[in-house]
Design an enzyme around this catalytic site. Structure first.
Site, short mmCIF file in Angstrom:
data_model
loop_
_atom_site.label_atom_id
_atom_site.label_comp_id
_atom_site.label_asym_id
_atom_site.label_seq_id
_atom_site.Cartn_x
_atom_site.Cartn_y
_atom_site.Cartn_z
CE1 TYR A 67 -3.57 -2.56 0.44
CE2 TYR A 67 -4.67 -0.57 1.19
CZ TYR A 67 -4.74 -1.87 0.74
OH TYR A 67 -5.96 -2.47 0.59
CE LYS B 6 1.75 -17.64 -3.26
NZ LYS B 6 0.87 -18.82 -3.35
CG ASP C 39 -2.06 -20.13 -1.91
OD1 ASP C 39 -1.52 -20.11 -0.79
OD2 ASP C 39 -1.57 -20.74 -2.89
CG ASP D 290 -8.11 -4.75 1.58
OD1 ASP D 290 -9.05 -4.27 2.24
OD2 ASP D 290 -8.05 -4.71 0.34
CG ASP E 154 -13.74 -7.07 2.27
OD1 ASP E 154 -13.42 -6.36 3.24
OD2 ASP E 154 -14.26 -6.63 1.23
C1 IPM Z 1 -10.38 -1.35 4.05
C2 IPM Z 1 -10.68 -0.72 2.71
C3 IPM Z 1 -9.54 0.25 2.37
C4 IPM Z 1 -8.29 -0.55 2.24
C5 IPM Z 1 -9.80 1.09 1.12
C6 IPM Z 1 -11.12 1.81 1.18
C7 IPM Z 1 -8.67 2.05 0.87
O1 IPM Z 1 -10.86 -1.70 1.75
O2 IPM Z 1 -10.23 -0.61 5.04
O3 IPM Z 1 -10.31 -2.57 4.12
O4 IPM Z 1 -7.98 -1.09 1.17
O5 IPM Z 1 -7.55 -0.65 3.23
MG MG Z 2 -10.93 -3.67 2.52
#
Ligand code: IPM
Ligand code: MG
Length: 364
Positions: free
Chosen positions: A140, A191, A223, A247, A251
């Protein structure tokens, strides 16, 4: 005096953080705590006003506060802007400028919400994990980055995955400390079979683990981890991983936990922290009183715990949320039309949490 900054942001960010702040004020007032909340503009809202997703003024407010309450940023209106001007840039700038290197993303399933998960009941039941995501390093922020012209007329897009020993050490320590208060297991995800930077990651985490003989360390490739998260989510306790892997895996873990509308997060640099629901600004339902404010409400609970050591108030909020769920109150994202459930809006959900808090107090 607690000095708090409130950045509600865009879309449902404003709606959910307004409920979270009501809950926060309620518990603080009841307990006679002194606080001050100052609002700032970030994201698309700030871009519309200043052509900048985060101004120096907003950044100064964040830096001078003990903690930041963050809603959500982004929306289709700003999607075609260059990366440096997009709403998301506000989030990345705050993380970087405040040095918030440790991102804590708990994912826990509430028994009553098992039907909200797209996975089978017997797979998700009992899931309770904490993802510790490195937040100010890795791909990032690594240099060089950008889109460059090549001699043959092509372009070249570049991002750099880089980690130093100290960056890995400090996030590993956080993961081991947290594991000590939980089921004493840390899984480091990398990884290392392909990427040298994460080979170093694996070595440094192993070295740090020597100081935590009571915590069991294991390793997994990312993975495989993404597969195991679906296959046996309850086998996980604490996961520590890089910025981008965290990240993605967080999710994924939100689906295991039912709804992304339930998951809070803390981004920490020592006691200083920024607290936000992990969901985004959900422009499709914004302004309709449909969003689930519980992730934002649980985020202020994390704030009370991690920035102010007010564990009892944090626990009271978490308990109230549990009871509201038990009573069958549901926003759209967690509604399944089963017996005893009632579909309510954002504001009503916030009120329901406050009335549980009142109830608990009345009984005490
Ligand atoms: C998160 C989001 C952010 C990230 C984006 C909105 C920049 O997806 O906080 O997980 O990638 O960190
Ligand atoms: Mg995210």
């Amino acid at each position: 005096m607690m000095k708090l900054a409130l950045f509600a942001g865009d879309g449902i960010g404003t709606e959910v953080s307004s409920e979270a702040v009501s809950v926060l004020k309620f518990v603080l007032d009841e307990n006679g705590a002194a606080y001050e909340i100052e609002e700032g503009l970030v994201g698309g809202a700030s871009y519309d006003e200043y052509k900048n997703p985060i101004t120096e003024k907003a950044l100064k407010l964040a830096k001078e506060s003990d903690a930041v309450i963050f809603g959500a940023v982004g929306g289709p209106k700003w999607e075609s802007l260059p990366i440096a001007l997009r709403p998301e840039k506000a989030l990345l700038t705050l993380r970087y400028e405040l040095g918030l290197y440790a991102n804590l993303r708990p994912a826990k399933i509430y028994d009553e919400l098992i039907d909200a998960s797209p996975l089978k009941k017997e797979i998700v039941s009992g899931t309770d994990m904490m993802i510790v995501r490195e937040l100010t390093g890795g791909i990032y922020f690594g240099q060089p980055r950008g889109v460059f012209d090549m001699e043959d007329g092509q372009k070249k897009g570049v991002n750099t995955l880089v980690y130093t020993t100290n960056e890995i050490k400090r996030i590993a320590k956080i993961a081991f400390e947290i594991a000590r208060k939980r089921r004493k297991r840390v899984l480091s995800v990398d990884k290392a079979n392909v990427l040298e930077s994460t080979e170093l990651w694996r070595q440094v985490v192993a070295a740090v683990s020597k100081d935590y003989p009571d915590v069991e360390l294991s390793n997994m490739y990312v993975d495989n981890c993404s597969m195991q998260l679906i296959r046996q989510p309850k086998s996980f306790d604490v996961i520590v991983t890089t910025n981008m892997f965290g990240d993605i895996l967080s999710d994924e873990s939100s689906m295991v936990a039912g709804s992304i509308g339930m998951l809070p997060s803390a981004s920490l640099n020592g006691k200083k922290g920024m607290y936000e629901p992990i969901h985004g600004s959900a422009p499709d339902i914004a302004g309709q009183n449909k969003a689930n404010p519980l992730a934002a409400i649980l985020s202020v609970a994390m704030m009370l715990r991690y920035s102010f050591d007010m564990d009892n108030l944090a626990a009271a909020i978490e308990k109230a949320v549990e009871r509201v769920i038990k009573k069958g109150y549901r926003t759209l994202d967690i509604y399944s039309n089963s017996a005893g459930t009632k579909l309510i809006g954002t504001k009503e959900m916030g009120k329901a949490v406050i009335s549980e808090l009142k109830d608990v107090e009345a009984r005490a």
